[in-house]
Design a protein around this motif. Structure first.
Motif, PDB file in Angstrom:
ATOM      1  N   SER A 107       0.667  -1.090  -0.165  1.00 23.38           N
ATOM      2  CA  SER A 107       0.217  -0.054  -0.015  1.00 23.38           C
ATOM      3  C   SER A 107       0.890   1.417  -0.110  1.00 23.38           C
ATOM      4  O   SER A 107       0.288   2.536  -0.016  1.00 23.38           O
ATOM      5  N   SER A 108       2.198   1.191   0.105  1.00 19.91           N
ATOM      6  CA  SER A 108       2.885   2.414  -0.121  1.00 19.91           C
ATOM      7  C   SER A 108       3.311   2.823  -1.341  1.00 19.91           C
ATOM      8  O   SER A 108       2.978   2.080  -2.488  1.00 19.91           O
ATOM      9  N   GLY A 114       0.245   1.099  -5.491  1.00 19.19           N
ATOM     10  CA  GLY A 114      -0.282   1.812  -4.504  1.00 19.19           C
ATOM     11  C   GLY A 114      -1.436   1.593  -3.842  1.00 19.19           C
ATOM     12  O   GLY A 114      -2.536   2.180  -3.800  1.00 19.19           O
ATOM     13  N   LEU A 115      -1.725  -0.034  -3.661  1.00 19.81           N
ATOM     14  CA  LEU A 115      -3.114  -0.207  -3.193  1.00 19.81           C
ATOM     15  C   LEU A 115      -3.558   0.165  -1.879  1.00 19.81           C
ATOM     16  O   LEU A 115      -2.693   0.571  -0.837  1.00 19.81           O
ATOM     17  N   LYS A 116      -4.672   0.254  -1.901  1.00 19.72           N
ATOM     18  CA  LYS A 116      -5.361   1.198  -0.863  1.00 19.72           C
ATOM     19  C   LYS A 116      -5.179   0.284   0.217  1.00 19.72           C
ATOM     20  O   LYS A 116      -5.413  -1.102   0.369  1.00 19.72           O
ATOM     21  N   PRO A 117      -5.197   0.887   1.744  1.00 13.81           N
ATOM     22  CA  PRO A 117      -5.205  -0.003   2.988  1.00 13.81           C
ATOM     23  C   PRO A 117      -6.545  -0.867   3.011  1.00 13.81           C
ATOM     24  O   PRO A 117      -7.603  -0.283   2.299  1.00 13.81           O
ATOM     25  N   PRO A 118      -6.521  -1.621   3.679  1.00 13.14           N
ATOM     26  CA  PRO A 118      -7.755  -2.393   4.020  1.00 13.14           C
ATOM     27  C   PRO A 118      -8.842  -1.808   4.746  1.00 13.14           C
ATOM     28  O   PRO A 118      -8.148  -0.840   5.736  1.00 13.14           O
ATOM     29  N   VAL A 119      -9.885  -2.067   4.877  1.00 12.34           N
ATOM     30  CA  VAL A 119     -10.940  -1.530   5.925  1.00 12.34           C
ATOM     31  C   VAL A 119     -10.564  -2.166   7.291  1.00 12.34           C
ATOM     32  O   VAL A 119     -10.807  -3.682   7.188  1.00 12.34           O
ATOM     33  N   TRP A 120     -10.089  -1.844   8.398  1.00  9.61           N
ATOM     34  CA  TRP A 120      -9.665  -2.430   9.601  1.00  9.61           C
ATOM     35  C   TRP A 120     -10.703  -2.475  10.613  1.00  9.61           C
ATOM     36  O   TRP A 120     -10.687  -1.458  10.822  1.00  9.61           O
ATOM     37  N   ILE A 121     -11.314  -3.518  10.974  1.00 10.32           N
ATOM     38  CA  ILE A 121     -12.025  -3.897  11.989  1.00 10.32           C
ATOM     39  C   ILE A 121     -11.922  -4.239  13.112  1.00 10.32           C
ATOM     40  O   ILE A 121     -11.384  -5.404  13.028  1.00 10.32           O
ATOM     41  N   ASN A 122     -12.119  -3.694  14.302  1.00 12.58           N
ATOM     42  CA  ASN A 122     -12.024  -4.194  15.494  1.00 12.58           C
ATOM     43  C   ASN A 122     -13.148  -4.917  16.044  1.00 12.58           C
ATOM     44  O   ASN A 122     -13.874  -3.936  16.513  1.00 12.58           O
TER      45      ASN A 122
END
Length: 378
Positions: A107-108, A114-122
């Motif tokens: 993602s860098s 430049g892949l987008k970051p994942p949706v990161w769910i807690n």
């Protein structure tokens, strides 16, 4: 609601001291897959799936891949892994740092397109406490490590429209309507003759011996169906140590006990549909008892270091609009206070559970809300 795009999900689960977390994660994985999503379930100990979901680790459920969460995760595995759209940290576990680093590289600016970051769910534990509505869907910026600058999102399951809802299959009401409990009992070798049916899934409740004696000395025949593991051990311990109980059982014959082997999740759900009264424990079986619609008693996971489970239980009973006898029974069953077990009030308990179930059925389920949330954040 319009159809949501198909996403790839990484769900991370650590098995701590029981199988509830894995049970919830497996149900969630199945429900996401049933909606057309691809799920990779990372688990550090998948052994319970052998009986909980036979064939799971062999890919028996289309769309769900069970992967070993090793320490560390093999670099070759990470290199070959297609990136996911969504990450789910279940119940306070932390995604492996090498997993995060590998995705952060992609993602860098120097990574692949430049892949987008994942949706990161807690994904948090279930509670009816007031803070859940305040905290649900709030962002938490990542301040350190290779994913600095990304965002995690708190996602709270819950019992009200202002929370993330509960896991519920879309075909659940139809399957319950078509269920035949006599057939299920025969298939499991239980010789039912019309007596009251009670399921027992518990830890080690201090009032268990008292309850068994009450049934054994009572006027109504009772068949107790006990789940494998700690519940079976607790019942057998009570029978051995409650003075005179076995003699009463042998003499009056009002209490009979059947022990189940470990059963897959659909069979456990059917057990709850079968019984007139259900004793459940932890999180997953509480939700399944609500959907079953029969009166139930919840043995909440104990937190003896600070007794935080007392407030959690009180909050749930408040949401449930539990009648006084059901509240007192819960407190005695969970070893809170010194009040004795009250006599059950079957009609009042049943009406309470039916009303709660109706409120929940009017709300979107947890998987539906997670899918909608992930699509919006992308």
């Amino acid at each position: 609601m319009p159809d949501q795009p198909s996403l790839t999900w990484d769900i991370f689960c650590q098995v701590v001291d029981n199988h509830g977390d894995l049970g919830v994660c497996w149900r969630l994985s199945r429900q996401l897959a049933s909606r057309g999503h691809a799920v990779r379930l990372w688990v550090d100990d998948a052994s319970a799936l052998a009986w909980m979901a036979p064939g799971a680790t062999q890919g028996a459920v289309p769309g769900v891949q069970v992967l070993p969460w090793t320490q560390p995760i093999d670099a070759a595995v990470l290199a070959a892994l297609p990136p996911a759209d969504v990450w789910v940290e279940a119940f306070g576990c932390a995604i492996a740092p090498e997993f995060i680093a590998a995705r952060a590289h992609l993602s860098s600016a120097g990574g692949q397109n430049g892949l987008k970051p994942p949706v990161w769910i807690n994904l948090e534990y279930l509670s009816a406490e007031p803070y859940v509505e305040r905290m649900h869907a709030l962002p938490s910026p990542v301040l350190h490590g290779p994913a600095v600058g990304w965002t995690k999102w708190f996602f709270y399951p819950g019992f009200t429209p202002a929370t993330g809802g509960l896991l519920r299959e879309h075909d659940l009401p139809a399957r319950q309507a078509a269920f035949d409990r006599a057939d299920w009992l025969r298939a499991h070798g239980i010789d039912w003759r019309g007596e009251r049916l009670v399921s027992m899934f518990c830890y080690e409740p201090p009032a268990l011996g008292t309850l068994l004696r009450r049934w054994a000395e009572g006027d109504e025949p009772t068949r107790l169906i006990v789940t494998a593991g700690r519940a079976a051990a607790a019942v057998q311990h009570a029978l051995a140590h409650e003075i005179g109980l076995q003699r009463v059982m042998d003499g009056r014959g009002q209490l009979s006990i059947s022990y189940l082997p470990p059963v897959p999740q659909p069979d456990y759900d059917a057990l709850l549909w079968t019984c007139d009264l259900n004793f459940v424990r932890g999180e997953d079986s509480l939700v399944r008892a609500l959907w079953a619609g029969a009166p139930f008693v919840w043995h909440i996971y104990p937190q003896p270091e600070d007794n935080a489970h007392h407030a959690k239980l009180d909050a749930f009973l408040h949401w449930l609009n539990a009648p006084p006898s059901l509240r007192q029974f819960h407190r005695a069953w969970n070893g809170i206070g010194a009040d004795p077990l009250p006599a059950p009030e079957a009609a009042a308990w049943q009406a309470c559970v039916h009303a709660a179930r109706a409120r929940l059925l009017a709300q979107d389920d947890l998987a539906t809300q997670l899918v909608r949330f992930a699509a919006q954040k992308r």
